[in-house]
Design an enzyme around this catalytic site. Sequence first.
Site, short mmCIF file in Angstrom:
data_model
loop_
_atom_site.label_atom_id
_atom_site.label_comp_id
_atom_site.label_asym_id
_atom_site.label_seq_id
_atom_site.Cartn_x
_atom_site.Cartn_y
_atom_site.Cartn_z
N LYS A 231 -6.90 7.79 -8.37
CA LYS A 231 -6.61 7.03 -7.22
C LYS A 231 -7.24 7.46 -5.89
O LYS A 231 -7.11 8.70 -5.44
CB LYS A 231 -4.93 7.25 -6.92
CG LYS A 231 -4.71 6.60 -5.29
CD LYS A 231 -2.87 6.80 -5.46
CE LYS A 231 -2.65 6.47 -3.88
NZ LYS A 231 -1.32 6.96 -3.77
N ASP A 236 -3.71 6.58 3.92
CA ASP A 236 -2.51 5.55 3.73
C ASP A 236 -1.78 5.46 4.93
O ASP A 236 -0.72 6.50 5.07
CB ASP A 236 -1.79 6.07 2.57
CG ASP A 236 -0.61 4.82 2.20
OD1 ASP A 236 -0.70 3.81 2.72
OD2 ASP A 236 0.17 5.34 1.34
N LYS A 243 4.21 4.00 7.46
CA LYS A 243 4.81 5.36 7.41
C LYS A 243 5.25 5.79 8.90
O LYS A 243 4.63 5.29 9.86
CB LYS A 243 3.89 6.29 6.83
CG LYS A 243 3.74 6.11 5.58
CD LYS A 243 2.56 7.00 5.03
CE LYS A 243 2.18 7.04 3.69
NZ LYS A 243 3.23 7.05 2.58
N ASP A 254 -4.17 11.20 0.24
CA ASP A 254 -4.02 10.49 -0.68
C ASP A 254 -4.98 9.74 -1.66
O ASP A 254 -4.90 9.16 -2.57
CB ASP A 254 -3.39 9.10 -0.15
CG ASP A 254 -2.26 8.47 -0.73
OD1 ASP A 254 -1.75 8.92 -1.85
OD2 ASP A 254 -2.01 7.21 -0.46
N ASP A 313 3.33 -0.04 0.98
CA ASP A 313 3.18 1.43 1.03
C ASP A 313 3.26 1.62 -0.28
O ASP A 313 3.14 3.24 -1.02
CB ASP A 313 4.40 2.09 1.72
CG ASP A 313 3.85 3.70 1.96
OD1 ASP A 313 2.55 3.93 1.73
OD2 ASP A 313 4.74 4.35 2.32
N GLU A 315 1.00 1.09 -2.68
CA GLU A 315 -0.39 0.69 -2.74
C GLU A 315 -1.12 1.32 -4.02
O GLU A 315 -2.24 0.44 -4.51
CB GLU A 315 -1.26 0.51 -1.55
CG GLU A 315 -2.01 1.82 -1.13
CD GLU A 315 -1.14 3.12 -1.11
OE1 GLU A 315 -1.44 4.12 -1.45
OE2 GLU A 315 0.06 2.86 -0.60
N ARG A 317 -0.61 2.19 -6.96
CA ARG A 317 -0.39 1.52 -8.39
C ARG A 317 -1.21 0.26 -8.36
O ARG A 317 -1.47 -0.29 -9.50
CB ARG A 317 1.08 1.42 -8.69
CG ARG A 317 1.73 0.35 -7.77
CD ARG A 317 3.38 0.48 -7.92
NE ARG A 317 3.86 1.59 -7.14
CZ ARG A 317 4.93 2.13 -7.15
NH1 ARG A 317 5.88 1.59 -7.73
NH2 ARG A 317 5.34 3.09 -6.52
#
Length: 464
Positions: A231, A236, A243, A254, A313, A315, A317
């Site tokens: 990933k 993010d 967030k 991230d 949020d 995102e 996956r």
Amino acid sequence: MTPYQYIERPSPFSAKGAVTKPVHAVTPADLEAGKFNPTALAWAKAAGFKAEAGALLLVPGGDGEVASAFFGLGSDPSEAPFMTGKLSKLLPPGDWHVETTALAADHLALGYGLGTYGFNRYKSDKQKDVRFSVSEAADSADIERQLAGVFLARDLVNIPTNEMGPAELEAAFRALGEHYGATVTSIVGEDLLKQNFPLVHTVGRASASPPRLLELRWGEKGHPRVTLVGKGVCFDTGGLDIKGAANMALMKKDMGGAANVMGLALMIMDAGLKVDLQVLVPAVENSISGSAFRPGDIYRSRKGVTVQIDNTDAEGRLILADALAYADENPPDLMIDMSTLTGAARVALGTELAPYFTDDEALSAKLMEASKEEADPMWRLPLWMGYDKDIRSRAADITNSPSGGMAGAITAALFLKRFVTATKSWAHFDIYAWVLADKPHAPVGGEAFAIRALYRVIRDLAAK
């Protein structure tokens, strides 16, 4: 600052034939046994040295200069196998060797090497020039290889997003591939839609740095096929489901999954393992603009599965789904994906254990054995199909964010499982990629999780 490129760091180990001073790495029982130079032992007793874990005592010689040192391992060295990481910070500059210790030679040297890491890209401080002689019982080349992989992962996570966005991550990815003669390609921006990676495009389209899918191929056909997927969310914000400031502070990490698979790929290629290696990194920034994807949107994935967006949020996956589906179209012998995916994984196991999910019992057994042998902690969580109903959506095939908040790490893994249907041996790692408090072998900051153990598993696969 110049863009990050793969670099070879100076070795933390002494040159062959260097004159070295001894460090006695000891337990309290070793001190009681007293099998040391009588003068040095008397000095240790006079100084009140008790061999507590991580304690260092310098011993002078007749000329007043430092002649040797005692280093405490505590009563049970197995509780902290990489305690020797502290030596690089505690010892005076120079060349040293361990003369007596209860630690395995590989763990001793690896622990020391891991402790030499410092992220000094933005600082003028210089590290002390402390070097360590590796025992002939240790595989020094393999230790340096593992250090290089771990340090690459740490560097990539530590660099802030203004210098490690999707384009810069691609530059680092390409540099790594070029160093080892790999083939590297990328699909960028609108071309993602043309080549059927709609979810990668959806998540990253609001950023000024276009989303992209990075692919590295290395090795020979006919060898076991290994696919690594990481990933690569370089930052993010949470998207429109933004967030809070506190939760956004560490979101440069991230892309820790991408950093970890790149570090693992380095080890594999540097060792020349007989595998046919594929590395996939969907690299995006989850930003907010007029083109950002929205809660309630529904998108068709590469696999054809439709996904309702119930939280922007969730995102990670989404981008993994397209990458996993692509890899699964030509099923490898082993597929590993790594991601900083859910806070629920941290609630379950904390920040020091790497949770993983797999249906492959044989693979799980190998992972746990390698975890123990390499002192690289991980723990299996269940792909509990009873929760599969929770990811179903009324308007689409599945949702990216089930309601209720229960078993979040499991439902995220089950989401990914929908996109891995042909590959028989697959494991999903939901890692933290960060150290919250200094450890002997790791400072606060980006960290490699489970990749030393995974390297062992893949090395064993390649040797068959």
